[in-house]
Scaffold this motif. Structure first.
Motif, mmCIF file in Angstrom:
data_model
loop_
_atom_site.group_PDB
_atom_site.id
_atom_site.type_symbol
_atom_site.label_atom_id
_atom_site.label_comp_id
_atom_site.label_asym_id
_atom_site.label_seq_id
_atom_site.Cartn_x
_atom_site.Cartn_y
_atom_site.Cartn_z
ATOM 1 N N ASN A 278 0.816 -1.212 0.000
ATOM 2 C CA ASN A 278 0.000 0.000 0.000
ATOM 3 C C ASN A 278 0.851 1.264 0.000
ATOM 4 N N GLY A 279 1.936 1.274 0.783
ATOM 5 C CA GLY A 279 2.820 2.430 0.779
ATOM 6 C C GLY A 279 3.681 2.454 -0.471
ATOM 7 N N GLU B 97 9.713 -6.232 -5.025
ATOM 8 C CA GLU B 97 8.669 -6.890 -4.220
ATOM 9 C C GLU B 97 9.007 -8.371 -4.133
ATOM 10 N N GLN C 73 0.652 -6.243 -3.071
ATOM 11 C CA GLN C 73 -0.050 -6.603 -1.819
ATOM 12 C C GLN C 73 -1.538 -6.264 -1.929
ATOM 13 N N ARG D 195 -5.673 -2.088 1.071
ATOM 14 C CA ARG D 195 -6.451 -1.777 2.274
ATOM 15 C C ARG D 195 -7.180 -0.479 1.969
ATOM 16 N N TRP E 286 -9.862 1.957 3.429
ATOM 17 C CA TRP E 286 -10.208 3.281 3.960
ATOM 18 C C TRP E 286 -8.934 4.023 4.358
ATOM 19 N N ASP F 288 4.387 -10.282 5.407
ATOM 20 C CA ASP F 288 4.991 -9.173 6.165
ATOM 21 C C ASP F 288 5.622 -9.785 7.407
ATOM 22 N N ASP G 206 3.555 0.415 7.880
ATOM 23 C CA ASP G 206 3.561 -0.326 9.138
ATOM 24 C C ASP G 206 4.961 -0.529 9.703
ATOM 25 N N MET H 105 -3.557 3.783 7.114
ATOM 26 C CA MET H 105 -3.346 3.966 5.682
ATOM 27 C C MET H 105 -3.064 5.437 5.358
HETATM 28 C C1 LIG Z 1 -7.550 -6.871 6.415
HETATM 29 C C2 LIG Z 1 -6.933 -5.542 6.702
HETATM 30 C C3 LIG Z 1 -7.679 -4.417 6.478
HETATM 31 C C4 LIG Z 1 -7.130 -3.187 6.744
HETATM 32 N N1 LIG Z 1 -7.882 -2.103 6.483
HETATM 33 C C5 LIG Z 1 -7.386 -0.888 6.724
HETATM 34 C C6 LIG Z 1 -8.146 0.259 6.423
HETATM 35 O O1 LIG Z 1 -9.256 0.181 5.892
HETATM 36 N N2 LIG Z 1 -7.631 1.479 6.735
HETATM 37 C C7 LIG Z 1 -6.388 1.603 7.307
HETATM 38 O O2 LIG Z 1 -5.974 2.725 7.599
HETATM 39 N N3 LIG Z 1 -5.616 0.526 7.549
HETATM 40 C C8 LIG Z 1 -6.087 -0.700 7.269
HETATM 41 N N4 LIG Z 1 -5.303 -1.802 7.503
HETATM 42 C C9 LIG Z 1 -3.901 -1.570 7.877
HETATM 43 C C10 LIG Z 1 -3.107 -1.327 6.596
HETATM 44 O O3 LIG Z 1 -3.186 -2.481 5.808
HETATM 45 C C11 LIG Z 1 -1.645 -1.029 6.817
HETATM 46 O O4 LIG Z 1 -1.485 0.018 7.710
HETATM 47 C C12 LIG Z 1 -0.973 -0.704 5.465
HETATM 48 O O5 LIG Z 1 -1.177 -1.720 4.550
HETATM 49 C C13 LIG Z 1 0.466 -0.509 5.568
HETATM 50 O O6 LIG Z 1 1.023 -0.498 4.267
HETATM 51 P P1 LIG Z 1 2.514 -0.972 4.045
HETATM 52 O O7 LIG Z 1 2.903 -0.501 2.695
HETATM 53 O O8 LIG Z 1 3.327 -0.590 5.215
HETATM 54 O O9 LIG Z 1 2.452 -2.558 4.089
HETATM 55 P P2 LIG Z 1 1.843 -3.586 3.031
HETATM 56 O O10 LIG Z 1 0.754 -2.960 2.260
HETATM 57 O O11 LIG Z 1 1.555 -4.823 3.778
HETATM 58 O O12 LIG Z 1 3.043 -3.840 2.012
HETATM 59 C C14 LIG Z 1 4.268 -4.403 2.375
HETATM 60 C C15 LIG Z 1 4.872 -5.037 1.134
HETATM 61 O O13 LIG Z 1 6.252 -5.272 1.346
HETATM 62 C C16 LIG Z 1 6.575 -6.558 0.831
HETATM 63 N N5 LIG Z 1 7.777 -7.027 1.521
HETATM 64 C C17 LIG Z 1 7.907 -7.396 2.818
HETATM 65 N N6 LIG Z 1 9.167 -7.758 3.065
HETATM 66 C C18 LIG Z 1 9.866 -7.614 1.918
HETATM 67 C C19 LIG Z 1 11.220 -7.845 1.554
HETATM 68 N N7 LIG Z 1 12.115 -8.302 2.423
HETATM 69 N N8 LIG Z 1 11.583 -7.580 0.286
HETATM 70 C C20 LIG Z 1 10.674 -7.148 -0.644
HETATM 71 N N9 LIG Z 1 9.381 -6.929 -0.356
HETATM 72 C C21 LIG Z 1 8.983 -7.150 0.923
HETATM 73 C C22 LIG Z 1 5.343 -7.388 1.146
HETATM 74 O O14 LIG Z 1 5.293 -8.560 0.380
HETATM 75 C C23 LIG Z 1 4.234 -6.387 0.810
HETATM 76 O O15 LIG Z 1 3.872 -6.434 -0.553
HETATM 77 C C24 LIG Z 1 -5.815 -3.060 7.256
HETATM 78 C C25 LIG Z 1 -5.055 -4.209 7.470
HETATM 79 C C26 LIG Z 1 -5.606 -5.437 7.183
HETATM 80 C C27 LIG Z 1 -4.777 -6.664 7.396
#
Ligand SMILES: Cc1cc2nc3c(=O)[nH]c(=O)nc-3n(C[C@H](O)[C@H](O)[C@H](O)COP(=O)(O)OP(=O)(O)OC[C@H]3O[C@@H](n4cnc5c(N)ncnc54)[C@H](O)[C@@H]3O)c2cc1C
Length: 680
Positions: A180-181, A200, A206, A209, A211, A405, A642, A661
């Motif tokens: 997502n980020g 990735e 991924q 998410r 809202w 994750d 996260d 998010m």
């Molecule tokens: C079911 C669910 C619903 C949610 N709904 C909401 C919502 O509605 N509103 C909200 O504010 N928050 C929501 N959240 C929380 C939200 O998902 C997270 O805060 C958000 O996704 C964080 O984004 P991110 O990019 O940090 O992580 P992610 O979106 O999880 O992305 C991390 C990515 O990094 C990749 N990765 C990990 N390690 C490595 C590595 N070593 N090398 C290469 N790639 C790697 C993973 O495979 C993944 O694709 C929800 C969470 C869940 C589980």
């Protein structure tokens, strides 16, 4: 298990390959447990293999699995499978069968042993590496990245030999994680024509998410929402974190999330024709009746969501962003996993080393302007969960979200000198439905990383959040059930088995409408009878939800016996009394959230927490730069999502829906602006 060091092994393997000497030396390093001459080996034409002994390794459930194979010039003559570090009842017991299968395999491909899938896959991967080495295809054996373990979640930064890095990519910005980020950062970088790469570990982006919170966005203005009192909002976020946040970091989200939403709508509305669903005001706010003493509680909610539009297009938001960057000529380097960060002599992060998850070769990415880590948290890593968040782990009954994750980004940043938040902040929702008698906390699981998983089979039972009567295994009520999602699961930390039963009657739907819960729990009241029925039927099929004609029968089905059953029946009577007098003298629940339990059928289930994600991350400053242990910015390193910290502590403000998010997307964009010099 007696492991050889990565560097040592690489050097031996590389030296063996360079000198033309067979890798017989490797055999001396092996902790061979078991060996047998090949009786059923598959013959290949003479000269197919370079005779010798080769070793391959791969990560199993809880250890590095090792396969050592000896080749003549036309056949495998000996196989040693070392799975001694695996869970005894699953992986370790499979070693003999796996060896037999390898002895009759022409290329390392095997069926595996049922019930030991992860160990079997690891053995197959390691064996394929042996075959590749024997054919002269690989000079460097399969080298696995460290996983941490039950006593040391961090583990050691891998020491990767230069000879193992067989590819180099030069770019300006590296984004790690197409989640997502990461995908939003990539979209912003692509829109600005920047030179960047996204890596990735998986083969797809991924899950989206939905809202996200943005403050005083164009959507809010169009909806006529009054301007937010930003000081009040800042104070509320800080209160929720017990002051353990950096308010300047929180301010970046408050002040810059409107611009983040502008950019999002520029793509999704202008280019994809989607419509933003905006929620605010009474539909989203924590009802005032619950907050008599603090009317600023959980202030404010401004949620943005493109989900409706997604369902029409068949694309999720992250996939739309992927399409967007691809149309601009960029792509995602899938199946490529972060191995470590690289720094120059001045301490500046200059890039990363990544590893292909397909063939294990290492790739150096040189990043002139910086690296953005967006690898998510660690919900999929039991070692980190148990060591960094023992309390959250102990009350959790379900989680099958974001299993990849595993906190690798956090570990890589800490190896490079970054400062990790000191307190856990898990996103726990009160929806982890389980069968009677199941305790919260991990159980052994053969097919999960680290050999552990939470017991619940259903990711979330949404009606779990409804403020119905909740009792412990002694049949006693123990808390006011009208609270943000995670309060009741933390209260259950002090109850037997760390779980509780939720009880209601035939009026469930009318009760739920009156309760008017918010955030994603509003689904239960908004989606109507059919949705509710589906949730209940699904849980019933899995043996976690019970219907009964009398409350006594429900007590039996839920597993109450003896004194606990008597107490349970008395608690239901007392709860009906509180409902009749419309005054919860016992725990102070607002009257409109009390309900009668008198009309059959009666419903009940056991619950604990569903873990969505973790929010304990690397400390950052207001620009999204990672901070070191002296709280100094680490040049060249940015973090979002996260795996970033400085924002939440203790728990997650789940009724300020979308903050997770919201900050993920805001800091994704911020990091790109900073690295590209688009702002100071
Ligand atoms: C079911 C669910 C619903 C949610 N709904 C909401 C919502 O509605 N509103 C909200 O504010 N928050 C929501 N959240 C929380 C939200 O998902 C997270 O805060 C958000 O996704 C964080 O984004 P991110 O990019 O940090 O992580 P992610 O979106 O999880 O992305 C991390 C990515 O990094 C990749 N990765 C990990 N390690 C490595 C590595 N070593 N090398 C290469 N790639 C790697 C993973 O495979 C993944 O694709 C929800 C969470 C869940 C589980």
């Amino acid at each position: 298990m007696n492991k050889i060091s990565r560097k040592g092994f690489l050097k031996i393997a590389a030296a063996a390959a360079m000198s033309g000497v067979t890798a017989g030396a490797l055999a001396a390093c092996n902790a061979a447990k078991d060996s047998a001459a090949a009786s059923s080996a598959v013959s290949a034409p003479a000269g197919s293999y370079i005779p010798g002994t080769y070793e391959g390794t791969a990560e199993g459930i809880s250890s590095t699995v090792k396969v050592t194979m000896t080749f003549s010039d036309s056949a495998v003559t000996d196989v040693v499978v070392d799975t001694s570090g695996e869970t005894a009842s699953y992986g370790a017991a499979a070693a003999d069968q796996l060896k037999e299968q390898l002895l009759s395999s022409a290329n390392g491909e095997i069926d595996g042993v049922s019930g030991s899938t992860i160990t079997s896959d690891a053995v197959m991967k390691a064996a394929k590496s042996c075959f590749a080495q024997a054919k002269g295809e690989a000079t460097i054996s399969s080298v696995q990245l460290p996983t941490g373990d039950e006593t040391d979640w961090l583990g050691k930064e891998p020491d990767i030999d230069e000879a193992a890095i067989t590819e180099t990519i030069d770019t300006d910005i590296v984004i790690v994680g197409a989640g997502n980020g990461g995908m939003f950062a990539a979209a912003y970088a692509a829109a600005n024509g920047l030179n960047f790469r996204v890596i990735e570990q998986n083969s797809a982006v991924q899950d989206t998410r939905h809202w996200y919170g943005a403050i005083d966005s164009a959507a809010a203005k169009e909806a006529g929402v009054p301007a937010t009192d930003k000081a009040k909002l800042l104070s509320e976020i800080s209160r929720y974190a017990s002051g353990k946040c950096d308010q300047r970091v929180v301010k970046t989200w408050i002040n810059e999330s409107a611009a983040m939403h502008d950019f999002m709508r520029g793509i999704l509305e202008d280019q994809f024709g989607w419509t933003c669903e905006f929620t605010s005001g009474a539909e989203a706010a924590w009802p005032a009746e619950n907050a008599e003493h603090n009317t600023d509680y959980l202030y404010p909610v401004q949620e943005h969501n493109y989900r409706q539009s997604e369902s029409e297009s068949g694309l999720q938001r992250n996939e739309a962003l992927q399409q967007y960057i691809e149309e601009l000529g960029y792509s995602i380097d899938f199946k490529t996993s972060l191995a470590k960060l690289e720094k120059d002599a001045d301490g500046r992060v200059t890039g990363i080393i990544a590893q292909s998850t397909e063939d294990d070769h290492f790739i150096r990415y040189n990043a002139n302007d910086g690296v953005l880590l967006a690898c998510g948290g660690f919900p999929g890593n039991p070692y980190m969960m148990e060591q960094l968040d023992p309390l959250g782990t102990s009350v959790t009954t379900a989680c099958s979200y974001s299993p990849s994750d595993k906190g690798y980004g956090i570990r890589a940043a800490v190896w490079a000198g970054a400062n990790l938040d000191k307190e856990a902040a898990p996103m726990l929702f009160d929806r982890g439905i389980v069968a009677p008698g199941v305790d919260a906390g991990y159980v052994e699981s053969e097919n999960s990383f680290g050999g552990k998983a939470f017991p619940g089979e259903i990711k979330q039972y949404n009606p779990g959040t409804q403020p119905f009567l909740k009792v412990n295994r002694n049949g006693e009520r123990f808390a006011n059930e009208s609270s943000p999602y995670n309060d009741i699961v933390y209260a259950a930390a002090h109850q037997p088995g760390r779980v509780y039963a939720q009880i209601c009657d035939a009026n469930i739907l009318e009760d739920v409408k009156r309760f008017h819960t918010i955030g994603c729990s509003a689904q239960t009241r908004n989606a109507g009878a059919e949705y509710l029925q589906k949730q209940m039927d699904n849980a019933e099929e899995k043996g976690c939800f019970f219907k009964a004609d009398t409350i006594e029968e429900l007590a039996d089905k839920l597993g109450f016996t003896g004194e606990a059953k008597d107490t349970f029946l008395a608690t239901v009577d007392r709860y009906n009394e509180l409902y009749d007098q419309q005054n919860d003298e016992d725990f102070g629940k607002p009257a409109y959230r009390l309900s009668a339990i008198r009309k059959a059928p009666f419903y009940g289930c056991w619950l604990g927490a569903s873990l969505l994600c973790t929010e304990q991350g690397i400390a950052i400053n207001e620009k999204g730069q990672a901070l070191d242990n002296d709280n100094k910015p680490m040049p060249g390193l940015y973090v979002t999502g996260d795996m970033s910290g400085s924002f939440f502590a203790n728990n997650y403000p789940c009724l300020m829906a979308g903050v997770a998010m919201g900050r993920t997307l805001t800091f994704a964009m911020k990091a790109i602006k900073q690295m590209a010099g688009l702002e100071k």
